[in-house]
Design a protein around this motif. Structure first.
Motif, mmCIF file in Angstrom:
data_model
loop_
_atom_site.group_PDB
_atom_site.id
_atom_site.type_symbol
_atom_site.label_atom_id
_atom_site.label_comp_id
_atom_site.label_asym_id
_atom_site.label_seq_id
_atom_site.Cartn_x
_atom_site.Cartn_y
_atom_site.Cartn_z
ATOM 1 N N HIS B 15 23.784 52.510 18.286
ATOM 2 C CA HIS B 15 22.483 51.886 18.066
ATOM 3 C C HIS B 15 22.217 51.765 16.575
ATOM 4 O O HIS B 15 22.024 52.767 15.898
ATOM 5 C CB HIS B 15 21.381 52.687 18.738
ATOM 6 C CG HIS B 15 21.506 52.692 20.234
ATOM 7 N ND1 HIS B 15 22.224 53.644 20.912
ATOM 8 C CD2 HIS B 15 21.054 51.828 21.177
ATOM 9 C CE1 HIS B 15 22.191 53.375 22.206
ATOM 10 N NE2 HIS B 15 21.499 52.280 22.388
ATOM 11 N N VAL B 18 19.233 53.576 15.223
ATOM 12 C CA VAL B 18 19.362 55.032 15.105
ATOM 13 C C VAL B 18 20.084 55.381 13.793
ATOM 14 O O VAL B 18 19.690 56.294 13.070
ATOM 15 C CB VAL B 18 20.118 55.626 16.315
ATOM 16 C CG1 VAL B 18 20.397 57.107 16.110
ATOM 17 C CG2 VAL B 18 19.303 55.425 17.592
ATOM 18 N N ARG B 61 27.413 58.829 23.737
ATOM 19 C CA ARG B 61 27.664 57.646 24.559
ATOM 20 C C ARG B 61 27.791 56.413 23.689
ATOM 21 O O ARG B 61 26.849 55.988 23.043
ATOM 22 C CB ARG B 61 26.513 57.454 25.557
ATOM 23 C CG ARG B 61 26.491 58.511 26.615
ATOM 24 C CD ARG B 61 26.137 57.974 27.968
ATOM 25 N NE ARG B 61 24.998 57.066 27.939
ATOM 26 C CZ ARG B 61 24.303 56.747 29.023
ATOM 27 N NH1 ARG B 61 24.618 57.263 30.179
ATOM 28 N NH2 ARG B 61 23.307 55.913 28.947
ATOM 29 N N PHE B 86 25.537 64.398 17.799
ATOM 30 C CA PHE B 86 24.152 63.987 17.580
ATOM 31 C C PHE B 86 23.745 63.278 18.865
ATOM 32 O O PHE B 86 24.226 62.198 19.166
ATOM 33 C CB PHE B 86 24.158 63.029 16.378
ATOM 34 C CG PHE B 86 22.831 62.508 15.944
ATOM 35 C CD1 PHE B 86 21.851 63.370 15.484
ATOM 36 C CD2 PHE B 86 22.578 61.140 15.943
ATOM 37 C CE1 PHE B 86 20.635 62.865 15.020
ATOM 38 C CE2 PHE B 86 21.369 60.632 15.486
ATOM 39 C CZ PHE B 86 20.398 61.506 15.034
ATOM 40 N N ALA B 88 21.020 62.494 22.406
ATOM 41 C CA ALA B 88 19.684 62.438 23.000
ATOM 42 C C ALA B 88 19.626 63.485 24.106
ATOM 43 O O ALA B 88 20.638 63.787 24.727
ATOM 44 C CB ALA B 88 19.416 61.058 23.573
ATOM 45 N N SER B 90 18.642 63.329 26.977
ATOM 46 C CA SER B 90 19.030 62.802 28.285
ATOM 47 C C SER B 90 20.544 62.840 28.500
ATOM 48 O O SER B 90 21.023 62.560 29.581
ATOM 49 C CB SER B 90 18.503 61.376 28.439
ATOM 50 O OG SER B 90 18.777 60.618 27.288
ATOM 51 N N GLU B 91 21.300 63.182 27.469
ATOM 52 C CA GLU B 91 22.764 63.241 27.622
ATOM 53 C C GLU B 91 23.271 64.660 27.794
ATOM 54 O O GLU B 91 24.468 64.893 27.688
ATOM 55 C CB GLU B 91 23.434 62.653 26.373
ATOM 56 C CG GLU B 91 23.226 61.188 26.204
ATOM 57 C CD GLU B 91 23.695 60.702 24.845
ATOM 58 O OE1 GLU B 91 24.414 59.707 24.810
ATOM 59 O OE2 GLU B 91 23.343 61.325 23.832
ATOM 60 N N LEU B 108 20.053 67.564 18.413
ATOM 61 C CA LEU B 108 19.328 66.534 19.148
ATOM 62 C C LEU B 108 18.848 65.443 18.196
ATOM 63 O O LEU B 108 18.494 65.717 17.052
ATOM 64 C CB LEU B 108 18.112 67.145 19.837
ATOM 65 C CG LEU B 108 18.378 67.905 21.127
ATOM 66 C CD1 LEU B 108 17.077 68.485 21.663
ATOM 67 C CD2 LEU B 108 19.011 66.996 22.167
ATOM 68 N N LYS B 109 18.836 64.211 18.718
ATOM 69 C CA LYS B 109 18.378 63.089 17.897
ATOM 70 C C LYS B 109 16.930 63.259 17.467
ATOM 71 O O LYS B 109 16.522 62.709 16.466
ATOM 72 C CB LYS B 109 18.551 61.782 18.676
ATOM 73 C CG LYS B 109 19.998 61.348 18.778
ATOM 74 C CD LYS B 109 20.142 59.963 19.346
ATOM 75 C CE LYS B 109 21.614 59.553 19.311
ATOM 76 N NZ LYS B 109 21.846 58.248 19.931
ATOM 77 N N GLU B 110 16.139 64.009 18.270
ATOM 78 C CA GLU B 110 14.724 64.160 17.908
ATOM 79 C C GLU B 110 14.463 65.436 17.105
ATOM 80 O O GLU B 110 13.328 65.819 16.899
ATOM 81 C CB GLU B 110 13.842 64.096 19.161
ATOM 82 C CG GLU B 110 14.216 65.061 20.275
ATOM 83 C CD GLU B 110 15.140 64.406 21.320
ATOM 84 O OE1 GLU B 110 16.093 63.682 20.937
ATOM 85 O OE2 GLU B 110 14.908 64.627 22.513
ATOM 86 N N ALA B 111 15.531 66.090 16.637
ATOM 87 C CA ALA B 111 15.358 67.344 15.896
ATOM 88 C C ALA B 111 14.587 67.103 14.596
ATOM 89 O O ALA B 111 14.720 66.055 13.982
ATOM 90 C CB ALA B 111 16.718 67.939 15.566
ATOM 91 N N PRO B 112 13.785 68.097 14.177
ATOM 92 C CA PRO B 112 13.091 67.967 12.889
ATOM 93 C C PRO B 112 14.104 67.870 11.748
ATOM 94 O O PRO B 112 15.233 68.362 11.855
ATOM 95 C CB PRO B 112 12.289 69.256 12.768
ATOM 96 C CG PRO B 112 12.420 69.972 14.052
ATOM 97 C CD PRO B 112 13.504 69.352 14.855
#
Lengths: 215, 209
Positions: B15, B18, B61, B86, B88, B90-91, B108-112
């Motif tokens: 992506h 991303v 993915r 790295f 998400a 959901s994976e 995680l992609k949403e990590a601080p």
């Protein structure tokens, strides 16, 4: 005999429901989940810049994050309205396909040639089933690299049945799993599925027998 | 004044947006330099080989060769390559396979941002890093069996969330001694299982901080 047929119908239905859940999970993972991850990274970067008093770097990042947030919102809207659009129930298959293709045109510049008025003559079940096939076929075509032109037609057959045909000029790669899913949806409607990929693009066709067309 | 050594990073994610977010975030840290970007596994492998980055940040993915296959291939060509997965949330079903592919860390992609930086720095330094919110997911085997008991998982999750032994004891209405004994068991089990050694290292790490 009947029990066999019942068992087959049940298996097809369970398979279709599972495919639908997988489709939704994949769409959400591939779209909104990634966009929100990107927004998080961007806002984190912007916050750092602003905390360091560097508004000149922070402001354009916030602007970019905002644009990505709008994209995420459009993605979610598209997923939600693709599940079972109001237009299908209120206005019929032709209008629902019209709405769906307009969205693809607006977001990705794909041109469409539609001849789908005959879809409104079909039973509710057949309309809903064919809509899902059109939606999935377009999602997949877009994912391979947006086609420039897609033809969609719904043609009554002399037998009393109907044929849905979708042809696109997009990139060629067509994974078997995708075709299997579309074929599974056709089988669920009691229809037959065929497809062909050539250098000029890909077409798929679903034929429904008369009984299925009126379901 | 000591100068932080530069860390070169390769970003692999299909992506574009991303990668853009990650690039913008990493720009805030002058000692980290992005030396390449790949949108699929094959490109990640060839860029890793040509540019020899300190750390490869790898999505799981991707179309064609996915992140796990790319990690295996990179480790095969460059045995001491450092891959940070790295991903998400959901994976998480794929995490176990990631552990076996030779990656050194998971984030995680949403990590601080701070967690992301720490992950990159630790992995670059040859250490292991597991995102705290993934620890309990990583103790599950591919067949869904867990090396830990339900109670141990609960304790691991609380520690991963940043609680101290005393916090955990208060939350679960047990003594600190009992918590410590559970933690010893958890570590013994995790270290005994090659699949979960990374989690054990991460847990020790989390408790020291």
């Amino acid at each position: 005999m009947t029990q066999d047929a019942d068992g087959r119908a049940l298996r097809e239905r369970l398979r279709a429901e599972r495919d639908e859940r997988r489709r939704l999970a994949e769409l959400i993972h591939d779209g909104p989940v990634q966009l929100v991850a990107a927004i998080t990274q961007m806002l984190d970067a912007a916050q750092h810049a602003l905390a360091a008093g560097d508004a000149a770097s922070g402001a354009p990042i916030v602007e970019r994050a905002l644009a990505v947030a709008r994209d995420a919102s459009a993605d979610l809207r598209e997923i939600v309205s693709g599940i079972e659009p109001d237009a299908l129930r209120e206005l019929g298959l032709a209008a629902a396909i019209g709405e769906l293709t307009e969205r693809h045109t607006a977001r990705r510049g794909v041109a469409f040639e539609l001849d789908v008025a005959a879809g409104d003559e079909l039973g509710d079940g057949a309309q809903s089933g064919l809509y899902q096939i059109v939606r999935d076929a377009l999602d997949q075509a877009v994912r391979r690299g947006p086609p420039t032109m897609v033809d969609i037609s719904i043609t009554p057959l002399a037998t009393g049945g109907v044929e849905l045909r979708i042809a696109d000029d997009g990139a060629q790669e067509r994974r078997e799993a995708v075709l299997d899913t579309l074929a599974g949806r056709a089988a669920e409607l009691n229809g037959t599925f065929s497809s062909e990929t050539a250098a000029t693009g890909t077409w798929i066709a679903v034929r429904l027998p008369p009984v299925a067309a009126q379901l | 004044m000591t100068k932080t050594p530069e860390i070169t990073v390769l970003l692999a994610d299909d992506h574009e947006v991303v990668r853009e977010g990650l690039r913008l975030a990493l720009l805030r840290s002058p000692h980290i330099r992005v030396v390449g970007e790949a949108a699929d596994g094959e490109t990640a492998v060839s860029l890793a080989e040509r540019r020899l980055p300190d750390v490869i940040v790898m999505d799981l993915r991707m179309p064609g060769m996915d992140g796990i296959e790319a990690t295996e291939e990179i480790i095969r060509i460059i045995p001491d390559a450092k891959v940070l997965i790295f991903t998400a949330y959901s994976e998480r079903a794929l995490l176990q396979r990631g552990l076996e592919s030779g990656a050194r860390g998971y984030i995680l992609k949403e990590a601080p941002h701070e967690t992301l930086l720490r992950a990159i720095e630790k992995v670059a330094a040859g250490e292991t890093f597991v995102d705290p919110s993934l620890m309990s997911a990583l103790t599950k085997g591919r067949d869904g069996s867990d090396v830990l008991t339900a109670r141990e998982r609960e304790i691991l999750q609380l520690l991963a969330d940043g609680m101290s032994n005393a916090d955990v004891a208060a939350q679960l209405f047990i003594s600190q001694e009992t918590v410590k004994s559970h933690v010893r068991h958890i570590l013994t089990k995790l270290e005994a299982d090659t699949r979960t050694q990374a989690v054990a290292i991460a847990l020790r790490d989390a408790m020291i901080d």
